[in-house]
Design a protein around this motif. Structure first.
Motif, PDB file in Angstrom:
ATOM      1  N   ALA A   1       0.825  -1.213   0.000  1.00  0.00           N
ATOM      2  CA  ALA A   1       0.000   0.000   0.000  1.00  0.00           C
ATOM      3  C   ALA A   1       0.858   1.263   0.000  1.00  0.00           C
ATOM      4  O   ALA A   1       0.425   2.309  -0.482  1.00  0.00           O
ATOM      5  N   ARG A   2       2.057   1.134   0.500  1.00  0.00           N
ATOM      6  CA  ARG A   2       2.900   2.335   0.599  1.00  0.00           C
ATOM      7  C   ARG A   2       3.244   2.920  -0.772  1.00  0.00           C
ATOM      8  O   ARG A   2       3.591   4.081  -0.888  1.00  0.00           O
ATOM      9  N   PHE A   3       3.117   2.070  -1.806  1.00  0.00           N
ATOM     10  CA  PHE A   3       3.465   2.548  -3.143  1.00  0.00           C
ATOM     11  C   PHE A   3       2.302   3.241  -3.849  1.00  0.00           C
ATOM     12  O   PHE A   3       2.418   3.657  -4.988  1.00  0.00           O
ATOM     13  N   ILE A   4       1.169   3.316  -3.179  1.00  0.00           N
ATOM     14  CA  ILE A   4      -0.002   3.900  -3.823  1.00  0.00           C
ATOM     15  C   ILE A   4      -0.014   5.413  -3.674  1.00  0.00           C
ATOM     16  O   ILE A   4      -0.586   6.111  -4.485  1.00  0.00           O
ATOM     17  N   GLY A   5       0.557   5.894  -2.647  1.00  0.00           N
ATOM     18  CA  GLY A   5       0.413   7.287  -2.249  1.00  0.00           C
ATOM     19  C   GLY A   5       0.462   8.291  -3.376  1.00  0.00           C
ATOM     20  O   GLY A   5       1.074   8.081  -4.428  1.00  0.00           O
TER      21      GLY A   5
ATOM     22  N   GLN B   1      -2.218   9.463  -4.997  1.00  0.00           N
ATOM     23  CA  GLN B   1      -3.369   9.463  -5.884  1.00  0.00           C
ATOM     24  C   GLN B   1      -4.599   9.933  -5.123  1.00  0.00           C
ATOM     25  O   GLN B   1      -4.701   9.790  -3.920  1.00  0.00           O
ATOM     26  N   ALA B   2      -5.544  10.435  -5.878  1.00  0.00           N
ATOM     27  CA  ALA B   2      -6.739  10.983  -5.251  1.00  0.00           C
ATOM     28  C   ALA B   2      -7.609   9.858  -4.714  1.00  0.00           C
ATOM     29  O   ALA B   2      -7.737   8.812  -5.351  1.00  0.00           O
ATOM     30  N   PRO B   3      -8.211  10.067  -3.557  1.00  0.00           N
ATOM     31  CA  PRO B   3      -9.103   9.045  -3.006  1.00  0.00           C
ATOM     32  C   PRO B   3     -10.303   8.838  -3.927  1.00  0.00           C
ATOM     33  O   PRO B   3     -10.869   9.795  -4.440  1.00  0.00           O
ATOM     34  N   SER B   4     -10.647   7.631  -4.118  1.00  0.00           N
ATOM     35  CA  SER B   4     -11.845   7.354  -4.930  1.00  0.00           C
ATOM     36  C   SER B   4     -12.319   5.946  -4.616  1.00  0.00           C
ATOM     37  O   SER B   4     -11.547   5.079  -4.243  1.00  0.00           O
ATOM     38  N   ARG B   5     -13.604   5.775  -4.769  1.00  0.00           N
ATOM     39  CA  ARG B   5     -14.153   4.436  -4.574  1.00  0.00           C
ATOM     40  C   ARG B   5     -13.954   3.647  -5.862  1.00  0.00           C
ATOM     41  O   ARG B   5     -14.286   4.109  -6.946  1.00  0.00           O
ATOM     42  N   ILE B   6     -13.427   2.489  -5.698  1.00  0.00           N
ATOM     43  CA  ILE B   6     -13.078   1.688  -6.867  1.00  0.00           C
ATOM     44  C   ILE B   6     -14.201   0.714  -7.169  1.00  0.00           C
ATOM     45  O   ILE B   6     -14.776   0.116  -6.283  1.00  0.00           O
TER      46      ILE B   6
END
Lengths: 431, 321
Positions: free
Chosen positions: A38-42, A44-49
């Motif tokens: 998860a640390r590699f996601i940072g 990006q804008a929050p959004s429901r997938i």
């Protein structure tokens, strides 16, 4: 294509949408899920997938829908049918119902009565549709087996008819009954009802006897009482063996059966002497509820009564100026003695040899047959005169439910295999 | 240390001695069986048998203590190795052969941190994959006469089983592997240091981990380098799921690292393309740094059957540099 139960097809089409709905109703993505990277996601804008549509589910869904559709389509009994119109009438006319010398007149009568809707088929040893002059008359005796072939041949050309009704016009004859009738009934067990138009008995024979005729009945009390009562109703007085005009025996080994030469002798077969039991008998145009046995008629005899399936119920022959009548109708028990027509039936048997001396008459065909044919041609056939109902094998088209069921089975197998593969891939291991 | 010629771990394998692996019925054991089959020994045996099928078995016959068997005398054999008793019975000369003592001391270090317990919807957990992999490797190495030990690290570093090569040791290894559970957070460097301190002999250390280190793997590389400095062979098997690598779509409103659940990362995976690239960059950098230290790095995916992954690895090893 037609469906016997179109509502089932509609139901199947509706149900086939269920897998589609189930595949569309996917669980909502979790609010919070673990992901070690998860640390590699940072950033990006929050959004429901939303769940990505996995392509491997698509064939599974299609297979499930297809299976339901095929299953219900098969249950709806689809059939391939060509364009059809009306009900075709086939009248099978036994050529031997008329004297051979009058075949020409018979053909003319039939041609006059036939219409575009009625297809008369004359048959004896060879069957042929009467559709033109010069129809050859085959000399050999008639056979219902030939009639069956004629019917099948003709019915095959009637594929465009919505239904086919068959009328079989004949008089029962030994030798024509057994093979043909069995084959006809086996081919269309519920579609054909034989209509016997003539039996060699006179209409006057059941009305009573003239003069002071006497009858003698030999047998046990239980055996003789019904017969004696019926003979009394017919006007017979009580006589002896020597002076009786009519003798009724319940034992074919009785010496009277072989010695009497001046009277009509009716012998009733005992159980076990013949082949099998029957439950109705035809005498002319009348029916008598009776049980008894089919006969194996002696040589030179003729059928004077028939069971409902055409097997002989009584036969008669002349012997030394007297008349012998052998019958399998059980006069002693069952429904026959209690039937209102019982005395008349007994009277017809007593006059069996008198009918022998009455030829076919002037009509080229039995009057009953001609009336029947005329009624069919006019379209006012009475149900009791039309011998056959629909012929399912001919008129209802080619059924398709079997191929559809096989197809549904294959689809189900493919779905199972696909689901199994998917299950293997989806097994979640959490330890 | 005696070179284990014929071992699948040998850096160079003579083509005249080792044939290509033969694909057997047991090959490519389906992944789902890794979970459903509880018998780890059975799984390891099946995979190992399919994996080493066709390989020349080198029993390292020599003058050890374990009797291995007889073979006919050949010219040049030492007379003291002739079995004279058998000669007395058969009137033929046979040489007694013994299985050599452990050729090599190998440690298998299994990452049992919380992140290894992760399993995506359509795959096995990393820990289970690592356990099976360790079992197969142990099976193969013990079959080659090596001494194999097991260490794990999660809540804390544990030396589960010290290296041995005796009979029955494989069973102990399997039992220890079955007991390994994911949990806690730790660094592989601690486990490697602990392993290094436990033995003075040089040997082989196989680390099976997802390599998700807090310090981008600096401590890990240092610890592995220390092992390499004393001539230990270090192999790092990195286990990752496709979802972690961003290769398979997954969905959630918020992601969190199992080893540090809070705070979560409210972000999307699919569609961006940056996430897989970042993961790939992390492991690429890590692998390059490890290889620069002479450490073998192998990237494995839980989507790939163990046997297939092993074959791919060994094929890469055989390929000329």
């Amino acid at each position: 294509m037609t469906f016997a139960s179109p509502l089932l097809l509609v139901a199947g089409a509706t149900l086939s949408l269920v897998p589609v709905l189930l595949h569309l109703l996917r669980p909502a993505p979790p609010e919070r899920a673990p992901l070690p990277t998860a640390r590699f996601i940072g950033g990006q804008a929050p959004s429901r997938i939303r769940f990505a549509r996995r392509l491997r589910d698509l064939p599974l869904m299609l297979l499930r829908s297809l299976f339901l559709l095929l299953l219900f389509a098969a249950v709806a009994e689809p059939r391939f049918e060509a364009r059809r119109a009306g009900t075709a009438e086939i009248v099978l006319i036994d050529a031997e119902a008329a004297p051979a010398a009058q075949r020409g007149a018979l053909l003319d009568s039939i041609r006059a009565l036939a219409s575009s809707r009625v297809i008369p088929v004359l048959f004896d040893t060879a069957a042929g549709e009467i559709d033109g002059p010069g129809q050859p008359a085959a000399p050999a005796r008639a056979s219902y087996a030939v009639a069956l072939r004629a019917l099948r041949t003709r019915a095959g050309t009637l594929a465009s008819a919505e239904s086919v009704r068959v009328t079989l016009v004949t008089a029962p004859r030994w030798g024509a009954w057994t093979p043909g009738t069995t084959a006809l009934i086996a081919a269309w067990p519920s579609a054909i009802r034989l209509h016997t138009v003539r039996l060699p008995v006179s209409a006057s024979s059941d009305t009573g006897v003239a003069g002071a005729a006497r009858a003698f009945v030999r047998g046990d009390e239980d055996e003789t009482r019904f017969v004696a009562a019926a003979l009394a109703v017919l006007g017979y007085g009580t006589g002896t063996v020597e002076n009786a005009d009519l003798i009724v025996l319940f034992d074919t080994t009785d010496a009277v059966w072989t010695t009497t030469t001046s009277a009509t002798v009716i012998a009733v077969l005992a159980n076990g002497e013949t082949r099998r039991s029957r439950d109705a008998v035809l005498l002319g145009d009348d029916h008598l509820k009776a049980s008894g046995l089919a006969l194996e008629p002696p040589a030179g005899s003729r059928i004077v009564a028939a069971w409902s399936d055409g097997a002989p119920a009584a036969v008669a022959w002349d012997r030394d100026g007297s008349c012998r009548v052998l019958t399998g109708i059980d006069f002693r028990a069952g429904a026959a003695p209690l039937d209102p027509g019982f005395p008349a039936a007994l009277g017809r048997l007593s006059a069996a040899c008198a009918d022998r001396r009455d030829p076919h008459g002037d009509s080229p065909l039995d009057p009953g047959a001609l009336r029947l044919l005329a009624g069919i041609a006019a379209g006012d056939t009475a149900p009791e005169l039309v011998a056959a109902a629909s012929l399912p094998g001919v008129s209802r088209g080619r059924p398709l439910y079997r191929p559809l069921l096989v197809l549904a089975l294959l689809v189900a197998l493919a779905e199972t295999a696909l689901a199994f593969r998917g299950d293997r891939n989806r097994t979640t291991l959490r330890r | 240390m005696v070179a284990s010629c014929g071992s699948v771990f040998a850096p160079a394998i003579r083509p005249d001695v080792v044939s290509r692996p033969v694909k057997t019925d047991s090959s490519l054991l389906p992944l789902h069986l890794l979970d459903r089959t509880r018998d780890l020994e059975l799984i390891a045996r099946i995979i190992a048998r399919g994996f080493v099928s066709g390989l020349h078995r080198a029993p390292f016959n020599g003058s050890g203590l374990d009797f291995a068997g007889h073979r006919p005398y050949q010219q040049g054999d030492e007379l003291r190795r002739v079995d004279w008793r058998l000669f007395g019975r058969t009137d033929r000369h046979y040489i007694r052969e013994y299985r050599e003592d452990a050729n090599l001391r190998a440690w298998i270090v299994v990452d049992a941190t919380a992140s290894m317990g992760y399993a995506e919807e359509s795959g096995v957990s990393k820990l289970r994959y690592a356990v099976v992999l360790a079992a197969v490797l142990a099976h193969i190495m013990l079959g080659s006469g090596d001494a194999v030990g097991l260490a794990s690290y999660g809540e804390r570093v544990r030396l589960e089983v010290v290296p041995r090569s005796r009979r029955g040791h494989l069973h102990d290894l399997f039992l220890a592997l079955q007991r390994v559970r994911a949990g806690g957070r730790s660094s592989a460097s601690l486990a490697l240091d602990r392993v290094a301190n436990s033995t003075q002999r040089r040997g082989r250390v196989i680390l099976i981990s997802d390599l998700l280190e807090r310090d981008d793997g600096n401590a890990l590389i240092s610890a592995a380098s220390r092992l390499r400095a004393r001539d230990d062979e270090v192999i790092v098997l990195r286990v990752l799921t496709p979802a972690e690598a961003g290769l398979r779509p997954a969905a959630a409103a918020e992601w969190y690292d199992p080893e540090s659940p809070y705070p979560g990362v409210p972000a999307a995976i699919e569609g961006g393309g940056e996430f897989p690239a970042r993961v790939d960059a992390y492991y690429r950098t890590l692998s390059e740094r490890l290889r620069s230290q002479g450490i073998e790095y192998v990237g494995l995916s839980t989507a790939e059957p163990v046997e297939k992954a092993l074959r791919r690895w060994i094929a890469a090893r055989r390929a000329p540099a």
